[in-house]
Design an enzyme around this catalytic site. Structure first.
Site, short mmCIF file in Angstrom:
data_model
loop_
_atom_site.label_atom_id
_atom_site.label_comp_id
_atom_site.label_asym_id
_atom_site.label_seq_id
_atom_site.Cartn_x
_atom_site.Cartn_y
_atom_site.Cartn_z
N SER A 220 -18.21 -40.81 -28.98
CA SER A 220 -19.52 -41.47 -28.89
C SER A 220 -20.37 -41.14 -30.12
O SER A 220 -19.98 -41.45 -31.24
CB SER A 220 -20.21 -41.04 -27.59
OG SER A 220 -21.35 -41.82 -27.32
N ASP A 346 -17.58 -51.87 -22.97
CA ASP A 346 -18.45 -50.70 -23.13
C ASP A 346 -19.89 -51.14 -23.36
O ASP A 346 -20.21 -51.73 -24.40
CB ASP A 346 -17.96 -49.88 -24.33
CG ASP A 346 -18.71 -48.56 -24.50
OD1 ASP A 346 -19.73 -48.36 -23.82
OD2 ASP A 346 -18.26 -47.74 -25.32
N HIS A 371 -17.37 -46.61 -21.22
CA HIS A 371 -17.78 -45.68 -22.27
C HIS A 371 -17.23 -44.29 -21.95
O HIS A 371 -17.63 -43.66 -20.97
CB HIS A 371 -19.31 -45.64 -22.36
CG HIS A 371 -19.82 -44.83 -23.52
ND1 HIS A 371 -19.71 -45.25 -24.82
CD2 HIS A 371 -20.40 -43.61 -23.57
CE1 HIS A 371 -20.24 -44.35 -25.63
NE2 HIS A 371 -20.65 -43.33 -24.90
#
Length: 407
Positions: A220, A346, A371
């Site tokens: 991320s 996502d 995600h």
């Protein structure tokens, strides 16, 4: 009254037995109920196999990297079967932290100083019991970068370390300033656009083990930071290869998606409160340069970044910061092999930049996974598709990375 009560209980019991018998005979005895269940199951199985379980897209800017991945990292071309009862994006995203296990890891902590007087906390897993690489000086080292407000305690980080241990590798987790319980020594935190701290960490780790294969993996925001670093450094990095997972390519698009009502309710507001909590414990460090009361009233990540992050790092506007933070603008300059895993659904990363602009970059794009989700199997506690991609890729680069230069 007592007699009446006994009669009512007996009548109730007989009625219950009658209804139970009739339902059993009427539905399952006649096959209607079983047929309905089997019919629904068959229809769902057909829908799942035709619309949910798919092979990921493998997008690369160079044929040699594509062949290398197909030969040594076959998971990137295999059908991904999301958990049958939880394949939707938000469900995968929300449930992974609760479903997946947290393998026990014993860290060795190291605090290193920065040029401005700050400190960075590194959590080492030395893997001194490695049977494949008993010589510590040549033992492969994997640098791990957690996501926004994440630390070395995140389940996805622990899984990566567990997999690295199986391969005999050493790991070190880069905890951003002020995270993992560490105090701030200077009025500065972190952001995915500023790579100075990451540069310090990479040079430090490389200086300790200059003869060891050195790789990195970012998740991320950690992946965004890693890509921005690689785009800035080009081939002038001691890293041999890198992998990123669930990266936000365009910060503007990420922010817009997370501000949609349902996404704001499920993710944005919670993450904003986490950001506020992470800096509020160091509040006294920022009061001279930032209106902290205003920051603590932010209701979204964009508002937090506008009131705190962009001010902290000297950006004129929030747009200037988001432009600089987006990895897509630096992708052409990456000079080492990088594998990026993203999911089409996502909500944190709704746009996916093509990897064709750079032969060193490959994008594995699944249809589902959310995600940092990528759950698979009936009860995905021990492993995810993301874990398998990580393990196969780092092993391929350590053991066969030299083949890329000859392709």
């Amino acid at each position: 009254m007592q007699r009446l009560a006994m009669d009512l209980r007996m009548l109730s019991r007989e009625l219950s037995l009658y209804l139970e018998h009739q339902v059993r005979i009427g539905l399952f005895g006649s096959g209607v109920g079983l047929s309905l269940i089997l019919g629904f199951s068959f229809a769902y199985a057909c829908y799942y196999m035709s619309s949910i379980a798919k092979k990921p897209q493998l997008v690369t800017g160079g044929e040699s990297f594509s062949r290398f991945l197909q030969d040594h990292c076959p998971v990137v071309t295999e059908t991904y079967y999301p958990t049958v009862w939880c394949w939707e994006s938000r469900g995968q995203t929300l449930l992974r932290p609760f479903i997946t296990s947290k393998p026990p890891v014993k860290y060795r902590n190291e605090l290193i100083k920065t040029a401005d007087g700050g400190q960075i906390s590194l959590d080492w897993f030395d893997d001194d019991n490695s049977k494949c690489y008993m010589d510590a000086s040549t033992r492969p080292t994997i640098l791990l970068l957690p996501g926004l407000t994440g630390t070395s305690k995140e389940s996805y980080i622990l899984h990566m370390i567990h997999l690295s241990e199986e391969l005999g590798y050493r790991c070190v987790v880069f905890n951003n300033r002020g995270m993992a319980g560490e105090n701030l020594l200077t009025p500065r935190t972190y952001c995915c656009a500023n790579t100075e701290d990451l540069e310090t960490v990479i040079q430090h780790v490389h200086s300790l083990y200059p003869s060891a294969p050195f790789l990195a993996a970012g998740v991320s925001m950690g992946g965004m930071l890693l890509l921005n670093y690689l785009g800035k450094m080009g081939p002038k990095t001691p890293l041999k290869a890198a992998a990123t997972f669930s990266v936000g390519w365009n910060t503007f698009a990420c922010s817009e998606s997370l501000e949609k009502p349902l996404n704001w309710l499920l993710f944005n507001y919670y993450l904003t409160t986490c950001l506020q909590s992470s800096i509020n414990k160091h509040r006294h460090m920022f009061v001279k340069q930032i209106d902290m009361d205003h920051v603590m009233k932010a209701k979204s990540i964009r508002e937090f970044d506008k009131r705190f992050t962009s001010v902290m790092f000297g950006y004129r506007t929030i747009d200037d910061y988001y432009t600089d933070a987006s990895p897509n603008r630096r992708l052409k300059s990456v000079g080492i092999p990088v594998l990026c895993l993203n999911s089409v659904d996502d909500v944190f990363s709704p746009s996916h930049e093509t990897a064709k602009q750079n032969p060193n970059v490959a994008l594995v794009l699944t249809s589902y996974g959310g995600h940092i989700g990528f759950l698979e199997g009936i009860w995905p506690r021990q492993s995810t598709y993301m874990d398998r991609v990580f393990k196969q890729f780092v092993q391929a680069m350590v053991e066969h990375g030299h083949e890329l230069s000859s392709m």
